[in-house]
Design a protein around this motif. Sequence first.
Motif: not given
Length: 68
Positions: A42-46, A49-56
Motif C-alpha cells: 500500500n506504499a503507492h497510496k501513502d 511517501l508519494t507526496g500530495v499532488p499540487s493541484n489537490d
Amino acid sequence: MSNSNGVQLMQKVVEQLRLEASLERLKVSQASMDLKNFCLQNAHKDLLLTGVPSNDNPFRPPKSCLLL
C-alpha cells in the motif's frame, strides 16, 4: 455482603482470563512480516511517501495576483 461482591468480582476476572487464554495468537515474527507486506503493498497510496499532488493540496502557498 462485601465477601459476596469480592467473589463475584473474582469470578468475572477468572472468566475474562479464560476468554483471553482461549484466543488464537500470532507469533511476533509472523505479525511483523504481515505488517511489512501490507505496508509495501500500500506504499503507492501513502501520501506521506508519494507526496500530495499540487493541484489537490489545500495548503499550497497562494499564487500572487498582481492587479494594475
